[in-house]
Design an enzyme around this catalytic site. Structure first.
Site, PDB file in Angstrom:
ATOM      1  N   PHE A 273      16.881  15.174  -7.141  1.00 53.60           N
ATOM      2  CA  PHE A 273      16.217  15.705  -5.943  1.00 53.60           C
ATOM      3  C   PHE A 273      14.750  15.320  -5.845  1.00 53.60           C
ATOM      4  CE2 PHE A 273      19.464  18.739  -7.469  1.00 53.60           C
ATOM      5  CZ  PHE A 273      20.423  18.497  -6.505  1.00 53.60           C
TER       6      PHE A 273
ATOM      7  N   ILE B 153      21.880   9.143  -8.089  1.00 55.29           N
ATOM      8  CA  ILE B 153      21.500  10.479  -8.572  1.00 55.29           C
ATOM      9  C   ILE B 153      22.502  11.530  -8.090  1.00 55.29           C
ATOM     10  CG2 ILE B 153      19.079   9.828  -8.749  1.00 55.29           C
ATOM     11  CD1 ILE B 153      18.542  11.507  -6.211  1.00 55.29           C
TER      12      ILE B 153
ATOM     13  N   LYS C  83      33.581  10.957   3.259  1.00 58.04           N
ATOM     14  CA  LYS C  83      33.752  11.978   2.227  1.00 58.04           C
ATOM     15  C   LYS C  83      32.440  12.203   1.459  1.00 58.04           C
ATOM     16  CE  LYS C  83      37.004  13.191  -1.413  1.00 58.04           C
ATOM     17  NZ  LYS C  83      38.173  12.731  -2.163  1.00 58.04           N
TER      18      LYS C  83
ATOM     19  N   GLN D 299      27.055  14.990   0.868  1.00 52.56           N
ATOM     20  CA  GLN D 299      25.586  14.939   0.959  1.00 52.56           C
ATOM     21  C   GLN D 299      25.078  16.006   1.911  1.00 52.56           C
ATOM     22  OE1 GLN D 299      23.179  13.366  -0.688  1.00 52.56           O
ATOM     23  NE2 GLN D 299      22.852  11.434   0.342  1.00 52.56           N
TER      24      GLN D 299
ATOM     25  N   LYS E  21      21.598   4.601   8.524  1.00 48.61           N
ATOM     26  CA  LYS E  21      20.290   5.180   8.196  1.00 48.61           C
ATOM     27  C   LYS E  21      20.440   6.265   7.132  1.00 48.61           C
ATOM     28  CE  LYS E  21      19.280   5.818  12.697  1.00 48.61           C
ATOM     29  NZ  LYS E  21      18.559   5.959  13.983  1.00 48.61           N
ATOM     30  N   GLY E  22      19.304   6.768   6.660  1.00 48.37           N
ATOM     31  CA  GLY E  22      19.307   7.729   5.550  1.00 48.37           C
ATOM     32  C   GLY E  22      19.900   9.076   5.921  1.00 48.37           C
TER      33      GLY E  22
ATOM     34  N   GLY F 291      20.439  11.576   2.950  1.00 46.03           N
ATOM     35  CA  GLY F 291      20.203  12.537   1.871  1.00 46.03           C
ATOM     36  C   GLY F 291      19.156  13.578   2.198  1.00 46.03           C
ATOM     37  N   GLU F 292      18.079  13.166   2.819  1.00 45.43           N
ATOM     38  CA  GLU F 292      16.966  14.098   3.031  1.00 45.43           C
ATOM     39  C   GLU F 292      17.142  14.894   4.322  1.00 45.43           C
ATOM     40  OE1 GLU F 292      14.179  13.445   0.707  1.00 45.43           O
ATOM     41  OE2 GLU F 292      14.931  11.537  -0.018  1.00 45.43           O
TER      42      GLU F 292
HETATM   43 MO1  MOS Z   1      13.981  12.223  -2.799  1.00 47.44          MO
HETATM   44  S1  MOS Z   1      12.549  13.698  -2.788  1.00 47.44           S
HETATM   45  O1  MOS Z   1      13.052  10.965  -2.138  1.00 47.44           O
HETATM   46  O2  MOS Z   1      14.524  12.112  -4.365  1.00 47.44           O
END
Ligand code: MOS
Length: 745
Positions: free
Chosen positions: A247, A473, A640, A645, A708-709, A711-712
């Site tokens: 994270f 990660i 999935k 995520q 595009k991203g 995760g965040e």
């Molecule tokens: Mo994320 S805070 O860019 O691992």
């Protein structure tokens, strides 16, 4: 979508079996003959100097190999050679391990004990006597707010995005028809990944270092250690194939890593150092304590006229950690007059760092709460208020968006959630004697793409190996990369192996900033494309080849066979191509870089969250009972893993809203809740049904794969949606996270 009914593509995790059977090897699990164990001794005071450090008892304890402190450190070649500086390190100095006698924060490593076994090291660490000359420390953020100032790095850099920003008329807020001013307080939070940070350091020779380390970027760790220990880059090998969550805590190389490397150097043996949960709170950064003052002005008919947003973030006395706290406010809504200010407050704490959705998660809690407050004031539905103020182009850069389906997200989310059943008045919905509230918030996250390389190898049996020094990660990098390679090469995913987490592989960024698929995925895409072209040329050269005159555009591949689109039966398999040419393998390495599009278009991921809460009117216990989320992150590579995520981000957002807070006892400048009994994160019973939707349209300007991203953005806005739902349920506005019972009674 339900779990059982996921759209394709939804390849199972390629390493799922390894993980669930305990076969995946994490950093602390590598086996070495002669492995020694290290335990840190850390400062009990927050500020002062070490006046004495007596390690005689510890050194005499059973099994002890070494006790290392600033008194006898073998030294870090990259540190300045002055042994005991007269002054404390100036701002901008990364913490130097066992370098001098200054104490900068409680929990700072002051010595490391190395022993044959972990138990022996732990016992001996308890015998190290450290004496301090204590100085008065400042750790209380709110008590020191007046000392906040523009960061020195920002003062030096006139083009920093953290410079004071004014769009339109900075005084417009004063004359707004309707005006609200609020202060939002965000506590310190810690990343709390399941796997604690851990390292095994091995000096293969005096100038050759290998580490097995939990981090988010093998290449950046390699570069950092090479410069810290003044080694040629190629003499540092970093292995981090499996990471049990991070994270953001693994983006930097932290002091404990340096301590372990020093310890291994001293005892000339492999050394393992694992941070316990308590040390995780002072060793690997935190989301910074942040106070935000937001003033928002609107016309009576619901158009935003002015926003001023000031963010003050916490940092240490020796480093400046800056994050995007106020930046989203400039781009999110079509508001003509926007001013932002960003300040830092230096305290006697360890340096904060990025934590999932850094800055944006914090800033959007304030902005999206303020939007809700204004909608309530104007008696306009909060979703309708956002739609009225939708930014059709980026108002900050005055550029068109590369792609933006936020209105579509609003529509999908609202429909699936049943937003139209929401009543306007707070405290007007009930179920079984419990207060019910509906809240929503928008979400955005900037687009990051970095130059990345990938190597693609076709082996003689038609199987494929793809390699890049990227990371996983947790989101399932290897799975997504396997799919990208499979699609380009026309090979079944089962015949593809993707290697990552190894610093000897082709150069790639670490996993952060939601940039992995867009950066590394693009590299895998172009490497596999280039490999396919090379194989086509080899196939065309075979006698009587049906592909003799085929252009790349005219061919395709499926199940390991390359053939003309116009004549699918006339193909040649990859293994036949290699066999004919007597090649053990064919390989290519390609790099993919961002193009000029990012100067022509503004690139963001967008989304929204809809949350239902139930609040007990007597005890004020808050339960999140339903979440619907929808995101526009371009093309979805794997439904999935994408869904996982999104769910993970929402779980983090619920923790942020209702539970997470690192509490410091300012008498000692120490965190008091340093385990999971005190630092609360959601458990399964806290998490309701979460429904995840995507617009799933490629963004053609961002990269060759249109993705595009995710995760965040998954966490950005969630806390505001929960807070807004709590307000709707109770009529009580909580502006200080977490929303615990004491703030509602
Ligand atoms: Mo994320 S805070 O860019 O691992």
């Amino acid at each position: 979508m339900s779990n059982a009914n996921l759209p394709e593509p939804s390849l199972d995790r390629v390493d799922g079996r390894l993980k669930v059977t305990g076969t995946a090897t994490y950093s602390a699990e590598y086996q070495f003959k002669n492995l020694a164990h290290a335990v840190l001794v850390t400062s009990k005071i927050a500020k002062g100097r070490i006046t004495g450090l007596d390690s005689k008892l510890a050194e005499a304890a059973p099994g002890v190999l070494a006790v290392i402190s600033h008194l006898n450190s073998p030294g870090v070649p990259g540190y300045p050679s002055v042994k005991q500086p007269a002054e404390r390190a100036p701002i901008g100095t990364a913490f130097r391990v066992f370098y001098d006698d200054f104490v900068y924060f409680s929990g700072q490593p002051v010595a490391v004990v190395v022993a044959q076994t972990l138990e022996q090291a732990r016992h001996a660490a308890s015998l190290v006597q450290v004496n301090y000359q204590t100085e008065k420390h400042e750790t209380d953020f709110e008590a020191n707010l007046a000392k906040a100032a523009v960061a020195q790095s920002v003062q030096r850099n006139k083009t920093s995005p953290f410079q004071d920003y004014d769009r339109g008329n900075p005084d417009a807020i004063k004359t707004a028809e309707v005006k609200l001013e609020s202060t939002y307080v965000f506590p310190t939070q810690h990343h709390q990944p399941l796997e604690p940070h851990a390292i095994i350091a091995v000096w293969e020779a005096d100038d050759k270092l290998t580490i097995y380390d939990k981090n988010q970027g093998v290449k950046s760790a390699q570069g950092n250690l090479a410069s810290t220990f003044k080694l040629p880059r190629e003499n540092v090998q970093v292995n981090s194939p499996f990471i049990g969550g991070a994270f953001g805590s693994g983006i930097r190389v932290w002091p404990h890593t340096i301590a372990a490397v020093l310890a291994a150097k001293k005892v000339k043996r492999p050394v393992k150092l694992v941070l316990g949960r308590e040390l995780m709170q002072t060793s690997v950064g935190s989301r910074p304590f942040t106070v935000q003052k937001l003033a928002i002005g609107a016309s009576k008919d619901g158009l935003l006229t002015a926003i001023t947003h000031e963010g003050i973030g916490q940092t240490s006395t020796y480093e400046e950690h800056l994050e995007r706290t106020i930046l989203a406010t400039r781009a999110m809504y079509a508001c003509p007059n926007v001013s932002t200010r960003y300040r830092l407050l230096n305290l006697d704490v360890n340096t904060p760092t990025w934590m999932r959705g850094p800055g944006d998660a914090t800033g959007m809690f304030a902005l999206e709460s303020a939007l809700d407050e204004m909608a309530h004031e104007l008696k306009i539905d909060p979703l309708e208020f956002r739609i009225r103020n939708h930014a059709d182009r980026d108002p900050e850069r005055n550029l068109p968006w590369s792609a933006k389906s936020l209105k579509e997200c609003y529509r999908i989310g609202a429909d699936q959630f049943g937003w139209n059943k929401r009543t306007l008045e707070p405290r007007s919905m009930e179920r079984n004697g419990l207060l019910v509230g509906y809240g929503m918030a928008s979400s955005l996250y900037g687009f990051h793409r970095h130059p990345s390389k990938a190597k693609a190898i076709m082996l003689a049996d038609g199987s494929v190996v793809v390699q890049s020094a990227t990371m996983d990660i947790g989101p399932g990098t290897g799975t997504a990369m396997t799919q990208i390679a499979a699609k380009m090469l026309g090979v079944t995913p089962q015949k593809i192996r993707f290697d990552l987490g190894d610093s000897s592989l082709p150069d790639a960024p670490g996993q952060n900033g939601s940039a992995t698929i867009t950066s590394v995925g693009s590299a895998v895409h172009v490497a596999c494309e280039s490999l396919k072209k090379k194989l086509l040329a080899l196939a065309a050269a075979m006698p009587g080849s049906p592909l003799a005159n085929s252009r790349f555009e005219d061919i395709t591949a499926k199940t390991g066979r390359i053939f003309p689109i116009a004549n699918p039966s006339a193909g040649i398999s990859y293994s036949e191509i290699l066999k004919y040419h007597r090649l053990p393998q064919v390989e290519v390495t390609e790099e993919s870089k961002p193009g000029p599009e990012r100067d022509q278009y503004s690139m963001y991921s967008f989304g929204c969250h809809f949350v239902e809460v139930q609040v007990n009117p007597l005890t004020f216990e808050v339960r999140v009972t339903r979440v619907v989320t929808c995101a526009d992150v371009g093309k979805i590579i794997n439904y999935k893993t994408a869904r996982s995520q999104s769910i993970g981000g929402i779980v983090g957002g619920i923790g942020m809203a209702l539970m997470e807070e690192s509490v410091m006892d300012h008498r000692f400048g120490r965190y008091v809740n340093t385990d999971f009994a005190g630092y609360h994160i959601p458990v399964h019973a806290d998490i309701p049904q979460i429904e995840v939707y995507y617009v799933d349209q490629p963004d053609v300007y961002v990269n060759p794969i249109g993705s595009k991203g995710l995760g965040e953005i998954a966490i950005v806005g969630v806390a505001a949606a929960v807070a807004n739902a709590v307000f709707h349920a109770t009529g009580k506005r909580v502006r200080q996270l977490p929303i615990t019972v004491d703030k509602l009674v």
